[in-house]
Scaffold this active site. Structure first.
Site, PDB file in Angstrom:
ATOM      1  N   GLY A 196       1.478  -0.977  -3.072  1.00 20.63           N
ATOM      2  CA  GLY A 196       2.434  -1.841  -3.769  1.00 20.63           C
ATOM      3  C   GLY A 196       1.707  -3.080  -4.250  1.00 20.63           C
ATOM      4  O   GLY A 196       1.530  -4.044  -3.497  1.00 20.63           O
TER       5      GLY A 196
ATOM      6  N   GLY B 138       2.464  -5.461  -6.247  1.00 23.00           N
ATOM      7  CA  GLY B 138       3.439  -6.307  -6.930  1.00 23.00           C
ATOM      8  C   GLY B 138       3.223  -7.763  -6.585  1.00 23.00           C
ATOM      9  O   GLY B 138       2.093  -8.200  -6.331  1.00 23.00           O
TER      10      GLY B 138
ATOM     11  N   LYS C 124      24.279 -13.167   3.718  1.00 26.85           N
ATOM     12  CA  LYS C 124      23.830 -12.447   2.521  1.00 26.85           C
ATOM     13  C   LYS C 124      25.020 -12.328   1.586  1.00 26.85           C
ATOM     14  O   LYS C 124      26.183 -12.410   2.029  1.00 26.85           O
ATOM     15  CB  LYS C 124      23.354 -11.044   2.932  1.00 26.85           C
TER      16      LYS C 124
ATOM     17  N   VAL D  35       3.921  -9.589  -3.901  1.00 28.13           N
ATOM     18  CA  VAL D  35       3.319  -9.885  -2.596  1.00 28.13           C
ATOM     19  C   VAL D  35       1.955  -9.210  -2.457  1.00 28.13           C
ATOM     20  O   VAL D  35       0.975  -9.839  -2.041  1.00 28.13           O
ATOM     21  CB  VAL D  35       4.252  -9.423  -1.444  1.00 28.13           C
TER      22      VAL D  35
HETATM   23  P1  NAD Z   1       7.427  -5.983  -6.502  1.00 29.43           P
HETATM   24  O1  NAD Z   1       8.557  -5.250  -7.138  1.00 29.43           O
HETATM   25  O2  NAD Z   1       6.811  -7.130  -7.214  1.00 29.43           O
HETATM   26  O3  NAD Z   1       6.249  -4.943  -6.190  1.00 29.43           O
HETATM   27  C1  NAD Z   1       6.445  -3.668  -5.679  1.00 29.43           C
HETATM   28  C2  NAD Z   1       5.281  -2.793  -6.142  1.00 29.43           C
HETATM   29  O4  NAD Z   1       5.392  -1.527  -5.495  1.00 29.43           O
HETATM   30  C3  NAD Z   1       5.280  -2.514  -7.645  1.00 29.43           C
HETATM   31  O5  NAD Z   1       4.003  -2.780  -8.174  1.00 29.43           O
HETATM   32  C4  NAD Z   1       5.614  -1.021  -7.737  1.00 29.43           C
HETATM   33  O6  NAD Z   1       5.004  -0.392  -8.854  1.00 29.43           O
HETATM   34  C5  NAD Z   1       5.050  -0.519  -6.430  1.00 29.43           C
HETATM   35  N1  NAD Z   1       5.589   0.760  -5.971  1.00 29.43           N
HETATM   36  C6  NAD Z   1       6.844   1.228  -6.076  1.00 29.43           C
HETATM   37  N2  NAD Z   1       6.924   2.444  -5.522  1.00 29.43           N
HETATM   38  C7  NAD Z   1       5.696   2.739  -5.023  1.00 29.43           C
HETATM   39  C8  NAD Z   1       5.134   3.840  -4.314  1.00 29.43           C
HETATM   40  N3  NAD Z   1       5.882   4.895  -3.999  1.00 29.43           N
HETATM   41  N4  NAD Z   1       3.844   3.791  -3.966  1.00 29.43           N
HETATM   42  C9  NAD Z   1       3.067   2.725  -4.285  1.00 29.43           C
HETATM   43  N5  NAD Z   1       3.533   1.649  -4.946  1.00 29.43           N
HETATM   44  C10 NAD Z   1       4.825   1.669  -5.318  1.00 29.43           C
HETATM   45  O7  NAD Z   1       7.957  -6.394  -5.052  1.00 29.43           O
HETATM   46  P2  NAD Z   1       7.440  -7.586  -4.126  1.00 29.43           P
HETATM   47  O8  NAD Z   1       8.214  -8.806  -4.422  1.00 29.43           O
HETATM   48  O9  NAD Z   1       5.952  -7.625  -4.139  1.00 29.43           O
HETATM   49  O10 NAD Z   1       7.939  -7.079  -2.698  1.00 29.43           O
HETATM   50  C11 NAD Z   1       7.308  -5.992  -2.045  1.00 29.43           C
HETATM   51  C12 NAD Z   1       8.094  -5.602  -0.811  1.00 29.43           C
HETATM   52  O11 NAD Z   1       8.174  -6.720   0.081  1.00 29.43           O
HETATM   53  C13 NAD Z   1       9.558  -5.198  -1.067  1.00 29.43           C
HETATM   54  O12 NAD Z   1       9.918  -4.209  -0.142  1.00 29.43           O
HETATM   55  C14 NAD Z   1      10.335  -6.462  -0.790  1.00 29.43           C
HETATM   56  O13 NAD Z   1      11.665  -6.203  -0.400  1.00 29.43           O
HETATM   57  C15 NAD Z   1       9.542  -7.041   0.367  1.00 29.43           C
HETATM   58  N6  NAD Z   1       9.672  -8.506   0.481  1.00 29.43           N
HETATM   59  C16 NAD Z   1       9.269  -9.302  -0.544  1.00 29.43           C
HETATM   60  C17 NAD Z   1       9.368 -10.680  -0.413  1.00 29.43           C
HETATM   61  C18 NAD Z   1       8.901 -11.605  -1.518  1.00 29.43           C
HETATM   62  O14 NAD Z   1       8.721 -12.804  -1.264  1.00 29.43           O
HETATM   63  N7  NAD Z   1       8.675 -11.112  -2.734  1.00 29.43           N
HETATM   64  C19 NAD Z   1       9.880 -11.247   0.770  1.00 29.43           C
HETATM   65  C20 NAD Z   1      10.273 -10.396   1.816  1.00 29.43           C
HETATM   66  C21 NAD Z   1      10.163  -9.022   1.644  1.00 29.43           C
END
Ligand code: NAD
Length: 366
Positions: free
Chosen positions: A180, A182, A80, A184
């Site tokens: 969430g 977002g 990392k 994913v």
């Molecule tokens: P993102 O930032 O696109 O989405 C996160 C969502 O969570 C947002 O819509 C935000 O408004 C919402 N959120 C924040 N606080 C909240 C709460 N208290 N209650 C409800 N919703 C809330 O992130 P992402 O890329 O979709 O990733 C989501 C999670 O998965 C993260 O923890 C990330 O580290 C993990 N992750 C993502 C990936 C990837 O490929 N994107 C890979 C491995 C792990």
């Protein structure tokens, strides 16, 4: 703080401090373990209050990547990188190119990618200086956004959990709560809906909630403060970490917890065993969300990235999850411990092999 003693605690192989005055770069690259292959892990930009915090973070995150890659069956090690500073102020082409030159200097022992506060656009700058970078845009022959693959992987892990708990590897008619909405979460909703799940959704962002309700009018909105106590079958945390803790665990009604968020367990040693005692099946976060890593790792293959191979490999998360459940039951240990054991055993076994074969070319051609 003694850096060597910190490195010794979890046997980190190498820590590289990178500095360049011209671009303002202050970065640390941590390589935890390269037994299985080059250390792959994203680049995070964070405004750490102290340099010590940056070092602790990069050591912790790089070790996590070793486990994630090993449990996913990849020929990759764990690494990392962090750049210290406020992402809103310090990002520039010069900064990323300077970082890229340091990565190039490691000759492939470390391979970088996106993480918190770094985007595909930033990766394009890094790519100008080094080939040891993944998560590159599709227009450059890369795999683009990893989120759909992360969601697919979570879905496969969820299906394996359903097989264990309900005897059928499907979410059909199951009440699935996704928090969430977002990158994913939205893909995961589509996958669950396509198999006939009853959707429950939550986000702090009203616009995101509205968009999902427009697409799936039967989805039920849950207030973010009330997610833990919902009467659902499956809870898929896809927002923040530390959501399985002393306050939330006693309220849980879900039989399965399987989501993408990192570090879901507040304290592994307390909350992992607690979930097991309550009969709640927890899909270890780094296993459930390994689809994104599996996908980018395919960019390193000879012949380049191939969508079909990637999709098949992500589906293996189903088998990995089944093995974790089996180990957890046989050894009477929480699922996160079973996942750690599988990862540690893999690294230990291959180490032995390497001591015999040794010195060969260890990556890119496997
Ligand atoms: P993102 O930032 O696109 O989405 C996160 C969502 O969570 C947002 O819509 C935000 O408004 C919402 N959120 C924040 N606080 C909240 C709460 N208290 N209650 C409800 N919703 C809330 O992130 P992402 O890329 O979709 O990733 C989501 C999670 O998965 C993260 O923890 C990330 O580290 C993990 N992750 C993502 C990936 C990837 O490929 N994107 C890979 C491995 C792990």
């Amino acid at each position: 703080m003694s850096i060597f003693s910190e490195m010794g605690t979890y046997e980190h192989e190498q820590v590289v401090f990178c500095s360049e005055k011209k671009s303002g770069l202050k970065a640390i690259i941590a390589i935890h373990n390269t037994t299985l292959g080059p250390a792959l892990g994203g680049l995070r930009i964070w405004d750490y209050a102290k340099e010590e915090e940056a070092l602790n973070d990069v050591l912790r995150l790089s070790r996590g990547m070793s486990y994630k890659a090993a449990a996913a069956g990849l020929n990759l090690g764990g690494g990392k990188a962090v750049i210290i500073g406020d992402a809103k102020k310090i990002k520039s082409e010069a900064l990323f190119r300077a970082f890229g030159r340091f990565v190039e200097g490691l000759s492939g022992r470390y391979i970088t990618a996106e993480d918190v506060n770094t985007s595909v656009r930033d990766i394009e700058h890094i790519l100008k200086e080094t080939k040891f970078v993944t998560g590159i845009p599709a227009s450059y022959g890369g795999s683009g956004d990893p989120s759909p693959f992360t969601a697919q992987g979570v879905f496969w892990a969820m299906k394996a959990c359903c097989f264990e708990v309900y005897g059928k590897n499907s979410v059909e008619n199951k009440k699935v709560l996704i928090t969430g909405l977002g990158h994913v979460g939205t893909y995961l909703i589509d996958l669950c809906a396509s198999e006939g799940a009853k959707l429950f959704i939550s986000d702090i962002d009203d616009k995101k909630v509205k968009a999902i309700i427009e697409k799936y009018p039967s989805a039920k909105f849950i207030n973010p403060e009330e997610v833990a106590s919902q009467d659902v079958d499956i809870y898929a945390p896809c927002a923040l970490g530390n959501i399985l803790n002393d306050t939330t665990i006693p309220k849980l009604k879900a039989k399965i917890i399987c989501g993408a968020a990192n570090n879901q367990l507040g304290d592994e040693n307390i909350h992992g065993p607690q979930l097991r005692e309550l009969g709640i099946l927890y899909a270890p976060d780094y296993v459930a969300n390994s689809g994104g890593l599996i996908n980018v790792s395919n960019e390193l293959k000879k012949g380049g990235y191939d969508l079909e191979t990637s999709t098949k490999q992500v589906a293996n998360i189903y088998d990995v999850m089944i093995e974790i459940i089996k180990t957890s039951k046989e050894e009477k240990i929480p699922t996160h411990k079973a996942a750690n054991r599988i990862a540690e055993n893999r690294i230990a076994t291959i180490t032995k092999l390497n001591t015999i074969i040794t010195s060969g070319k260890r990556f890119f051609d496997r």
